[in-house]
Write a protein that holds these residues in place. Structure first.
Motif, PDB file in Angstrom:
ATOM      1  N   VAL A   1       0.849  -1.198   0.000  1.00 60.94           N
ATOM      2  CA  VAL A   1       0.000   0.000   0.000  1.00 60.94           C
ATOM      3  C   VAL A   1       0.883   1.245   0.000  1.00 60.94           C
ATOM      4  O   VAL A   1       1.815   1.363   0.794  1.00 60.94           O
ATOM      5  N   GLY A   2       0.599   2.158  -0.922  1.00 54.95           N
ATOM      6  CA  GLY A   2       1.391   3.376  -1.040  1.00 54.95           C
ATOM      7  C   GLY A   2       2.379   3.351  -2.185  1.00 54.95           C
ATOM      8  O   GLY A   2       2.879   4.403  -2.601  1.00 54.95           O
ATOM      9  N   ASP A   3       2.672   2.154  -2.731  1.00 55.17           N
ATOM     10  CA  ASP A   3       3.603   2.057  -3.863  1.00 55.17           C
ATOM     11  C   ASP A   3       2.935   2.571  -5.139  1.00 55.17           C
ATOM     12  O   ASP A   3       1.728   2.417  -5.331  1.00 55.17           O
ATOM     13  N   THR A   4       3.740   3.138  -6.010  1.00 57.04           N
ATOM     14  CA  THR A   4       3.278   3.529  -7.339  1.00 57.04           C
ATOM     15  C   THR A   4       3.628   2.409  -8.298  1.00 57.04           C
ATOM     16  O   THR A   4       4.801   2.036  -8.434  1.00 57.04           O
TER      17      THR A   4
ATOM     18  N   ILE B   1      -2.951   0.155 -16.402  1.00 57.93           N
ATOM     19  CA  ILE B   1      -3.337   1.016 -15.276  1.00 57.93           C
ATOM     20  C   ILE B   1      -2.099   1.401 -14.477  1.00 57.93           C
ATOM     21  O   ILE B   1      -1.331   0.542 -14.048  1.00 57.93           O
ATOM     22  N   THR B   2      -1.916   2.698 -14.279  1.00 61.63           N
ATOM     23  CA  THR B   2      -0.800   3.224 -13.490  1.00 61.63           C
ATOM     24  C   THR B   2      -1.351   4.081 -12.367  1.00 61.63           C
ATOM     25  O   THR B   2      -2.246   4.898 -12.588  1.00 61.63           O
ATOM     26  N   GLY B   3      -0.848   3.885 -11.178  1.00 60.51           N
ATOM     27  CA  GLY B   3      -1.313   4.682 -10.053  1.00 60.51           C
ATOM     28  C   GLY B   3      -0.732   4.183  -8.747  1.00 60.51           C
ATOM     29  O   GLY B   3       0.212   3.376  -8.724  1.00 60.51           O
ATOM     30  N   LYS B   4      -1.311   4.655  -7.660  1.00 63.66           N
ATOM     31  CA  LYS B   4      -0.831   4.307  -6.321  1.00 63.66           C
ATOM     32  C   LYS B   4      -1.718   3.213  -5.735  1.00 63.66           C
ATOM     33  O   LYS B   4      -2.939   3.258  -5.856  1.00 63.66           O
ATOM     34  N   VAL B   5      -1.090   2.240  -5.086  1.00 64.83           N
ATOM     35  CA  VAL B   5      -1.822   1.138  -4.467  1.00 64.83           C
ATOM     36  C   VAL B   5      -2.551   1.662  -3.229  1.00 64.83           C
ATOM     37  O   VAL B   5      -1.920   2.165  -2.300  1.00 64.83           O
ATOM     38  N   LYS B   6      -3.873   1.539  -3.233  1.00 65.34           N
ATOM     39  CA  LYS B   6      -4.681   2.000  -2.099  1.00 65.34           C
ATOM     40  C   LYS B   6      -5.021   0.872  -1.134  1.00 65.34           C
ATOM     41  O   LYS B   6      -5.150   1.093   0.063  1.00 65.34           O
ATOM     42  N   ALA B   7      -5.197  -0.344  -1.659  1.00 65.30           N
ATOM     43  CA  ALA B   7      -5.541  -1.477  -0.800  1.00 65.30           C
ATOM     44  C   ALA B   7      -5.222  -2.777  -1.523  1.00 65.30           C
ATOM     45  O   ALA B   7      -5.313  -2.861  -2.751  1.00 65.30           O
TER      46      ALA B   7
ATOM     47  N   SER C   1      -0.414 -10.246 -13.870  1.00 65.89           N
ATOM     48  CA  SER C   1       0.675 -11.126 -14.322  1.00 65.89           C
ATOM     49  C   SER C   1       2.026 -10.409 -14.287  1.00 65.89           C
ATOM     50  O   SER C   1       3.022 -10.969 -13.838  1.00 65.89           O
ATOM     51  N   ILE C   2       2.053  -9.159 -14.754  1.00 70.71           N
ATOM     52  CA  ILE C   2       3.293  -8.381 -14.753  1.00 70.71           C
ATOM     53  C   ILE C   2       3.058  -7.096 -13.979  1.00 70.71           C
ATOM     54  O   ILE C   2       2.104  -6.367 -14.239  1.00 70.71           O
ATOM     55  N   VAL C   3       3.924  -6.837 -12.994  1.00 65.60           N
ATOM     56  CA  VAL C   3       3.813  -5.643 -12.155  1.00 65.60           C
ATOM     57  C   VAL C   3       5.062  -4.794 -12.324  1.00 65.60           C
ATOM     58  O   VAL C   3       6.187  -5.297 -12.148  1.00 65.60           O
ATOM     59  N   ASN C   4       4.891  -3.546 -12.689  1.00 69.51           N
ATOM     60  CA  ASN C   4       5.998  -2.597 -12.725  1.00 69.51           C
ATOM     61  C   ASN C   4       5.909  -1.710 -11.492  1.00 69.51           C
ATOM     62  O   ASN C   4       5.009  -0.869 -11.397  1.00 69.51           O
ATOM     63  N   ASN C   5       6.808  -1.949 -10.532  1.00 67.62           N
ATOM     64  CA  ASN C   5       6.800  -1.179  -9.285  1.00 67.62           C
ATOM     65  C   ASN C   5       7.797  -0.031  -9.403  1.00 67.62           C
ATOM     66  O   ASN C   5       8.996  -0.248  -9.552  1.00 67.62           O
ATOM     67  N   MET C   6       7.273   1.184  -9.329  1.00 70.47           N
ATOM     68  CA  MET C   6       8.111   2.373  -9.484  1.00 70.47           C
ATOM     69  C   MET C   6       8.462   3.022  -8.153  1.00 70.47           C
ATOM     70  O   MET C   6       8.847   4.185  -8.108  1.00 70.47           O
ATOM     71  N   SER C   7       8.304   2.258  -7.056  1.00 72.30           N
ATOM     72  CA  SER C   7       8.556   2.825  -5.729  1.00 72.30           C
ATOM     73  C   SER C   7       9.640   2.072  -4.968  1.00 72.30           C
ATOM     74  O   SER C   7       9.791   2.273  -3.763  1.00 72.30           O
ATOM     75  N   ARG C   8      10.377   1.215  -5.624  1.00 71.88           N
ATOM     76  CA  ARG C   8      11.380   0.421  -4.916  1.00 71.88           C
ATOM     77  C   ARG C   8      12.794   0.954  -5.110  1.00 71.88           C
ATOM     78  O   ARG C   8      13.619   0.883  -4.215  1.00 71.88           O
ATOM     79  N   ASN C   9      13.082   1.465  -6.282  1.00 74.86           N
ATOM     80  CA  ASN C   9      14.435   1.931  -6.576  1.00 74.86           C
ATOM     81  C   ASN C   9      14.400   3.367  -7.067  1.00 74.86           C
ATOM     82  O   ASN C   9      13.330   3.920  -7.363  1.00 74.86           O
ATOM     83  N   ASN C  10      15.592   3.963  -7.129  1.00 76.15           N
ATOM     84  CA  ASN C  10      15.680   5.303  -7.714  1.00 76.15           C
ATOM     85  C   ASN C  10      15.300   5.239  -9.183  1.00 76.15           C
ATOM     86  O   ASN C  10      15.539   4.240  -9.864  1.00 76.15           O
TER      87      ASN C  10
END
Length: 318
Positions: free
Chosen positions: A172-175, A181-187, A211-220
């Motif tokens: 929760v809170g990750d982009t 669909i791109t956005g912030k995880v709410k729940a 199936s494929i998740v692009n997490n933009m909140s883990r690294n610089n």
């Protein structure tokens, strides 16, 4: 002849009267044989039991969720470090990720608790109504097969959701970007993941479809600024202007840029379809790349136009 007709009519009338009277007596006796006091008393007890049962489960559900929320609130407070005068970006990012994981677990436990309470509530209601739940479950072979086929998607959602949590794909809170669909995880729930886009749109994605998740909140992240130019102009002079802006940059005014890493001029790049751009890359904290792109794109455009250069339509690349 008239006398015979009169006798026949009288006889028929008496017969009909006797039949009507007999049928009326049967209906009256049936109504009178019903124990209305018992039926009304049973109905009152049944309605009262359902109301009390509903109130009980509502209270249990509310209290249970409050306890879970309070427990995680204390955990977040206990894990929250003392405020520092200066906090490194890596430490701040890790602290935010830890808070996000706690929030994710809290949401998951809330969902599990809700479904467990709902199951026992339905079971209790059916038991109060006198429906043999155990017999129905044991004997309804066809229904069980139908329910199994219908619940196939639900089981897939739950299993996929558990793997997402175990592998910590996002919290929760990750982009993130999931499909289109791109956005912030709410729940993050047992069945669905809720993603809120920048315009406020809330999307509910079944976990089995992830199936494929692009997490933009883990690294610089790397912010790329493409300034589309006219190739007939003095490209070397334009690059010198952009390099001067980058060299004079005061990084203390841009905390979202990774410390000690100034923008890098990549030079002229071919963007395809006959378009040419001067490209600059800047390393930023996750989630801040869009803001940095907009800020520096504006700086470059103002400086180049002030120097007399004609800048083409220049979209910002995300």
């Amino acid at each position: 002849m008239k006398w015979n007709n009169l006798l026949l009519t009288t006889t028929v009338t008496k017969t009909v009267d006797r039949q009507v009277h007999h049928q009326t007596n049967i209906f009256t006796n049936f109504i009178q044989s019903i124990n209305w006091n018992k039926i009304i008393g049973h109905a009152i007890i049944l309605v009262a039991s359902l109301i009390l049962l509903t109130l009980f489960f509502l209270i249990v559900n509310s209290v249970g969720k409050r306890i879970i929320g309070h427990s995680f609130s204390r955990a977040r407070t206990a894990k929250k470090p003392a405020p520092k005068i200066e906090e490194a970006p890596e430490e701040a990012a890790e602290r935010l990720r830890a808070q996000g994981r706690l929030k994710t677990l809290e949401t998951l436990l809330q969902n599990i608790f809700h479904y467990v309470i709902l199951f026992f509530y339905v079971y209790a209601i059916l038991s109060v109504l006198g429906i043999p739940v155990g017999t129905l479950i044991a004997g309804a072979g066809i229904v069980s097969v139908a329910l199994g086929l219908g619940a196939k998607g639900l089981v897939s959602d739950i299993i996929t959701g558990l793997f997402i949590l175990i592998e910590q794909q996002y919290a929760v809170g990750d982009t993130v970007k999931i499909g289109a669909i791109t956005g912030k995880v709410k729940a993050v729930g047992l069945r669905t993941t809720q993603i809120q886009a920048s315009d406020g749109t809330l999307s509910f994605i079944p976990n089995r479809n992830i199936s494929i998740v692009n997490n933009m909140s883990r690294n610089n992240m790397l912010a790329l600024i493409n300034v589309y130019i006219n190739p007939q102009q003095d490209i070397a002079k334009m690059e010198r202007i952009i390099s001067a802006i980058n060299a004079d940059l005061d990084l203390t005014q841009y905390p979202d840029i990774i410390a000690g890493q100034k923008p890098i001029l990549n030079g002229t790049v071919d963007m395809g379809n006959g378009a040419i751009a001067i490209q600059v890359q800047i390393k930023t904290r996750n989630g801040a790349q869009g803001k940095i792109q907009r800020q520096f794109f504006e700086k470059y455009i103002i400086a180049l136009r002030k120097a007399g250069f004609d800048i083409r339509t220049a979209p910002v690349s995300y």
